[in-house]
Design a protein around this motif. Structure first.
Motif, PDB file in Angstrom:
ATOM      1  N   GLN A 385       0.831  -1.212   0.000  1.00 35.63           N
ATOM      2  CA  GLN A 385       0.000   0.000   0.000  1.00 35.63           C
ATOM      3  C   GLN A 385       0.863   1.258   0.000  1.00 35.63           C
ATOM      4  N   PHE A 386       2.078   1.150   0.520  1.00 39.08           N
ATOM      5  CA  PHE A 386       3.003   2.281   0.534  1.00 39.08           C
ATOM      6  C   PHE A 386       3.990   2.244  -0.629  1.00 39.08           C
ATOM      7  N   ARG A 387       4.124   1.091  -1.270  1.00 41.30           N
ATOM      8  CA  ARG A 387       5.056   0.978  -2.389  1.00 41.30           C
ATOM      9  C   ARG A 387       4.391   1.243  -3.745  1.00 41.30           C
ATOM     10  N   LEU A 388       3.113   0.892  -3.869  1.00 39.06           N
ATOM     11  CA  LEU A 388       2.439   1.063  -5.154  1.00 39.06           C
ATOM     12  C   LEU A 388       2.343   2.522  -5.612  1.00 39.06           C
ATOM     13  N   PRO A 389       2.243   3.495  -4.721  1.00 39.50           N
ATOM     14  CA  PRO A 389       2.246   4.887  -5.200  1.00 39.50           C
ATOM     15  C   PRO A 389       3.578   5.308  -5.820  1.00 39.50           C
ATOM     16  N   LYS A 390       4.682   4.622  -5.489  1.00 38.02           N
ATOM     17  CA  LYS A 390       6.016   4.972  -6.002  1.00 38.02           C
ATOM     18  C   LYS A 390       6.287   4.136  -7.256  1.00 38.02           C
ATOM     19  N   ARG A 391       5.720   4.579  -8.373  1.00 42.38           N
ATOM     20  CA  ARG A 391       5.664   3.728  -9.552  1.00 42.38           C
ATOM     21  C   ARG A 391       6.467   4.254 -10.729  1.00 42.38           C
ATOM     22  N   PHE A 392       7.377   5.206 -10.528  1.00 40.51           N
ATOM     23  CA  PHE A 392       8.158   5.751 -11.629  1.00 40.51           C
ATOM     24  C   PHE A 392       9.444   4.955 -11.816  1.00 40.51           C
ATOM     25  N   GLY A 393      10.119   5.214 -12.946  1.00 41.48           N
ATOM     26  CA  GLY A 393      11.330   4.462 -13.276  1.00 41.48           C
ATOM     27  C   GLY A 393      10.991   3.005 -13.570  1.00 41.48           C
ATOM     28  N   LYS A 394      11.812   2.100 -13.076  1.00 41.75           N
ATOM     29  CA  LYS A 394      11.587   0.674 -13.292  1.00 41.75           C
ATOM     30  C   LYS A 394      10.714   0.044 -12.208  1.00 41.75           C
ATOM     31  N   ARG A 395      10.320   0.861 -11.237  1.00 42.44           N
ATOM     32  CA  ARG A 395       9.608   0.290 -10.093  1.00 42.44           C
ATOM     33  C   ARG A 395       8.272  -0.325 -10.485  1.00 42.44           C
ATOM     34  N   ALA A 396       7.559   0.303 -11.402  1.00 47.58           N
ATOM     35  CA  ALA A 396       6.237  -0.203 -11.788  1.00 47.58           C
ATOM     36  C   ALA A 396       6.342  -1.631 -12.313  1.00 47.58           C
ATOM     37  N   PHE A 397       7.357  -1.885 -13.166  1.00 41.32           N
ATOM     38  CA  PHE A 397       7.532  -3.223 -13.726  1.00 41.32           C
ATOM     39  C   PHE A 397       7.892  -4.229 -12.637  1.00 41.32           C
ATOM     40  N   ARG A 404       2.287 -10.753  -4.567  1.00 39.61           N
ATOM     41  CA  ARG A 404       1.080 -10.272  -3.895  1.00 39.61           C
ATOM     42  C   ARG A 404       0.523  -9.023  -4.575  1.00 39.61           C
ATOM     43  N   PHE A 405       1.002  -8.743  -5.790  1.00 40.17           N
ATOM     44  CA  PHE A 405       0.573  -7.517  -6.480  1.00 40.17           C
ATOM     45  C   PHE A 405      -0.935  -7.477  -6.695  1.00 40.17           C
ATOM     46  N   ARG A 406      -1.510  -8.563  -7.209  1.00 36.28           N
ATOM     47  CA  ARG A 406      -2.927  -8.544  -7.545  1.00 36.28           C
ATOM     48  C   ARG A 406      -3.794  -8.309  -6.313  1.00 36.28           C
ATOM     49  N   ALA A 407      -3.439  -8.959  -5.200  1.00 37.24           N
ATOM     50  CA  ALA A 407      -4.188  -8.764  -3.960  1.00 37.24           C
ATOM     51  C   ALA A 407      -4.052  -7.330  -3.466  1.00 37.24           C
ATOM     52  N   ALA A 408      -2.833  -6.776  -3.565  1.00 40.99           N
ATOM     53  CA  ALA A 408      -2.611  -5.399  -3.117  1.00 40.99           C
ATOM     54  C   ALA A 408      -3.351  -4.410  -4.010  1.00 40.99           C
ATOM     55  N   PHE A 409      -3.418  -4.697  -5.314  1.00 41.10           N
ATOM     56  CA  PHE A 409      -4.165  -3.852  -6.240  1.00 41.10           C
ATOM     57  C   PHE A 409      -5.657  -3.870  -5.895  1.00 41.10           C
ATOM     58  N   ASP A 410      -6.211  -5.048  -5.636  1.00 42.25           N
ATOM     59  CA  ASP A 410      -7.616  -5.140  -5.221  1.00 42.25           C
ATOM     60  C   ASP A 410      -7.848  -4.386  -3.920  1.00 42.25           C
ATOM     61  N   PHE A 411      -6.870  -4.443  -3.034  1.00 45.47           N
ATOM     62  CA  PHE A 411      -6.944  -3.729  -1.764  1.00 45.47           C
ATOM     63  C   PHE A 411      -7.022  -2.223  -2.013  1.00 45.47           C
ATOM     64  N   ILE A 412      -6.211  -1.723  -2.943  1.00 45.57           N
ATOM     65  CA  ILE A 412      -6.242  -0.303  -3.319  1.00 45.57           C
ATOM     66  C   ILE A 412      -7.634   0.089  -3.817  1.00 45.57           C
ATOM     67  N   LEU A 413      -8.221  -0.764  -4.657  1.00 45.50           N
ATOM     68  CA  LEU A 413      -9.543  -0.473  -5.199  1.00 45.50           C
ATOM     69  C   LEU A 413     -10.589  -0.376  -4.095  1.00 45.50           C
ATOM     70  N   ILE A 414     -10.501  -1.262  -3.107  1.00 39.77           N
ATOM     71  CA  ILE A 414     -11.446  -1.224  -1.985  1.00 39.77           C
ATOM     72  C   ILE A 414     -11.271   0.068  -1.195  1.00 39.77           C
ATOM     73  N   ARG A 415     -10.024   0.467  -0.995  1.00 41.08           N
ATOM     74  CA  ARG A 415      -9.782   1.726  -0.275  1.00 41.08           C
ATOM     75  C   ARG A 415     -10.415   2.899  -1.019  1.00 41.08           C
ATOM     76  N   GLU A 416     -10.244   2.933  -2.337  1.00 41.66           N
ATOM     77  CA  GLU A 416     -10.807   4.040  -3.114  1.00 41.66           C
ATOM     78  C   GLU A 416     -12.332   3.973  -3.155  1.00 41.66           C
ATOM     79  N   GLU A 417     -12.877   2.772  -3.297  1.00 43.76           N
ATOM     80  CA  GLU A 417     -14.332   2.617  -3.338  1.00 43.76           C
ATOM     81  C   GLU A 417     -14.981   3.028  -2.019  1.00 43.76           C
ATOM     82  N   SER A 418     -14.233   2.911  -0.928  1.00 45.93           N
ATOM     83  CA  SER A 418     -14.785   3.289   0.380  1.00 45.93           C
ATOM     84  C   SER A 418     -14.549   4.756   0.714  1.00 45.93           C
ATOM     85  N   GLY A 419     -13.976   5.500  -0.223  1.00 48.85           N
ATOM     86  CA  GLY A 419     -13.864   6.947  -0.037  1.00 48.85           C
ATOM     87  C   GLY A 419     -12.472   7.490   0.176  1.00 48.85           C
ATOM     88  N   SER A 420     -11.444   6.651   0.224  1.00 51.77           N
ATOM     89  CA  SER A 420     -10.080   7.145   0.419  1.00 51.77           C
ATOM     90  C   SER A 420      -9.580   7.813  -0.868  1.00 51.77           C
TER      91      SER A 420
END
Length: 485
Positions: A385-397, A404-420
């Motif tokens: 949750q703290f690493r996914l926002p830092k996605r520039f350079g080669k980090r995104a790849f 655990r990327f897919r689970a963390a991505f789904d987690f991000i979506l839940i956070r946004e859907e709940s108003g974050s």
């Protein structure tokens, strides 16, 4: 939902009218809708084999109840007057399990048919044990209770009438007899299905004292079946909820998965909160909700409900869910709370997160145990949750390849859907996964603060260590030169 049972009730109304004088109610084959075609072939094999060996055998509980309510049964439990040792001797593909409740699991590939022996209620002070001198196996009485009256072992054999009386809810005391395809109702379960109510067999307070987990089961069935909890069954729960503190955390871990991970999580959560049970499963999360903790990055209850809703949707669509993801949702608000506290004390972001996660998990396992195979991926989801926002350079790849990327991505979506407000982070990662190589590079360049004019966050200056004066003096004394460059 009750179409199958309505048909049964219409055909058998005269039987209900005389139920008080004719227990058990026996519903013959032509007056109910339960058919062998809707049952597990392997369960039927077990029934016929036990009958062939001279034993009585019935399907019991949830598989009978669910079939009558037009819910597809998942588990098929058999009950018999054969002892566990006798069942084990009949089936070469079986094994004896359990100490608290001695059972036999008969295995057919990935399907397990659970076979139990008719049990009788044990007296509260009965801790006697009768042992078969030849085999050394339990034979007859084997029961024990804790100082709080909770049943620790219950292996007192009985007959089918006694077995029905010791079951928890009336609709779980329905027996299907494969010998003549009839249904036997010993406690009014058919009528309670018709009334759409969850009713405890016997005195509810005493039954909760014997096994406090029955309070959780009452809530689970009410949510699963969309039934009401009958008043005499519901009334003692709030006053007796504290007894869950005396249940082993490992057992409560499994109960939480059944409660919130079976496709009815939202409805179950509301009932757990209503009856004061949630606080004994997740006390720190409950404290945050009741204290109305304010944080600009999360609305605690809204986030939990969104996570449960997404989990319910996945299960209802036939998709798989991971237990660790459910627990990660339920504990994340407290992790964030602790993380905020540690940041205020001056800890850097990552060490603060690790300490927060460790503290929350250590406190939680005192109530519901969490195996390491689940706690490790939970930590990884939180860390991302703290690493996914830092996605520039080669980090995104690199991040996309994280297990655990897919689970963390789904987690991000839940956070946004709940108003974050995460600055559309979920949309960015969705676009990144869908884009071609050029599109991915464009997305990375747009997210790079050095290339789009965004101001970088100020870096914390590393703390300078004081020189070790003793070591310097000894070096000078020994003739070594000291450089100041």
């Amino acid at each position: 939902m009750l179409t199958g049972f309505k048909y049964l009730a219409k055909k058998a109304s005269s039987l209900f009218a005389t139920k008080s004088a004719t227990y058990p109610i026996v519903i013959p084959r032509d007056k109910h809708t339960l058919s062998r075609s809707g049952l597990s072939p392997n369960a039927i094999k077990v029934l016929y084999r036990l009958n062939k060996e001279g034993f009585d055998a019935y399907l019991v509980g949830g598989c009978v109840r669910d079939h009558l309510i037009d819910i597809e049964p998942k588990d098929f439990d058999v009950v018999t007057n054969a002892t566990p040792e006798e069942v084990h001797a009949i089936f070469s593909n079986s094994r004896l399990i359990g100490r608290r409740f001695r059972l036999v699991h008969v295995t057919y590939g990935r399907e397990i048919i659970e076979v139990s022996t008719f049990r009788a209620n044990s007296a509260p002070t009965d801790e006697s044990k009768e042992i078969n001198g030849d085999s050394g196996n339990l034979k007859g009485k084997d029961s024990a209770r804790s100082a709080h009256g909770i049943i620790l072992r219950d292996n007192v054999w009985g007959d089918i009438e006694q077995d029905a009386q010791r079951r928890d809810f009336t609709f779980n005391a329905l027996y299907y007899n494969v010998a003549d395809f009839s249904i036997h109702d010993y406690c009014g379960g058919l009528e309670d299905i018709q009334k759409q109510q969850v009713r405890m067999i016997g005195d509810a307070s005493q039954r909760y004292q014997e096994d406090p987990v029955r309070m959780l089961r009452a809530v689970r069935f009410a949510a699963k079946l969309n039934f009401e909890i009958e008043p005499n069954t519901a009334n003692p729960i709030k006053d007796m909820a504290h007894l869950l503190d005396h249940i082993p955390p490992a057992r409560l871990f499994e109960e939480v998965l059944k409660l919130l991970g079976s496709g009815n999580g939202v409805a179950t959560y509301h009932l757990l909160r209503e009856y004061g049970l949630f606080r004994y499963l997740f006390p720190e999360t409950d404290d945050l909700i009741r204290s109305n903790w304010k944080n600009p990055h999360i609305d605690v209850e809204k986030f939990i409900l969104q996570g449960l809703k997404n989990t319910d949707n996945r299960i209802q669509e036939g998709k798989s869910t991971a237990p660790y993801f459910l627990y990660a949702i339920l504990l994340w608000p407290k992790v964030l709370h602790r993380h905020t506290e540690f940041l205020a004390q001056g800890l850097p972001e990552t060490p603060a997160l690790h300490q927060a996660a460790s503290l929350v998990l250590d406190n939680q396992v005192a109530h519901t145990s969490i195996p390491r195979r689940f706690s490790t991926p939970m930590r990884e989801i939180w860390d991302l949750q703290f690493r996914l926002p830092k996605r520039f350079g080669k980090r995104a790849f690199t991040l996309e390849q994280h297990p655990r990327f897919r689970a963390a991505f789904d987690f991000i979506l839940i956070r946004e859907e709940s108003g974050s407000d995460l600055d559309n982070l979920g949309s960015w990662w969705q676009d990144f996964q869908d884009a071609n190589d050029k599109g991915r590079l464009d997305l990375i360049n747009k997210a790079d603060p050095l290339k789009n004019g965004k101001k970088l966050p100020a870096k914390r200056r590393p703390r300078r260590r004081k020189p070790n004066s003793k070591r310097v003096i000894s070096s000078v004394d020994s003739g070594d030169s000291v450089s100041h460059e």
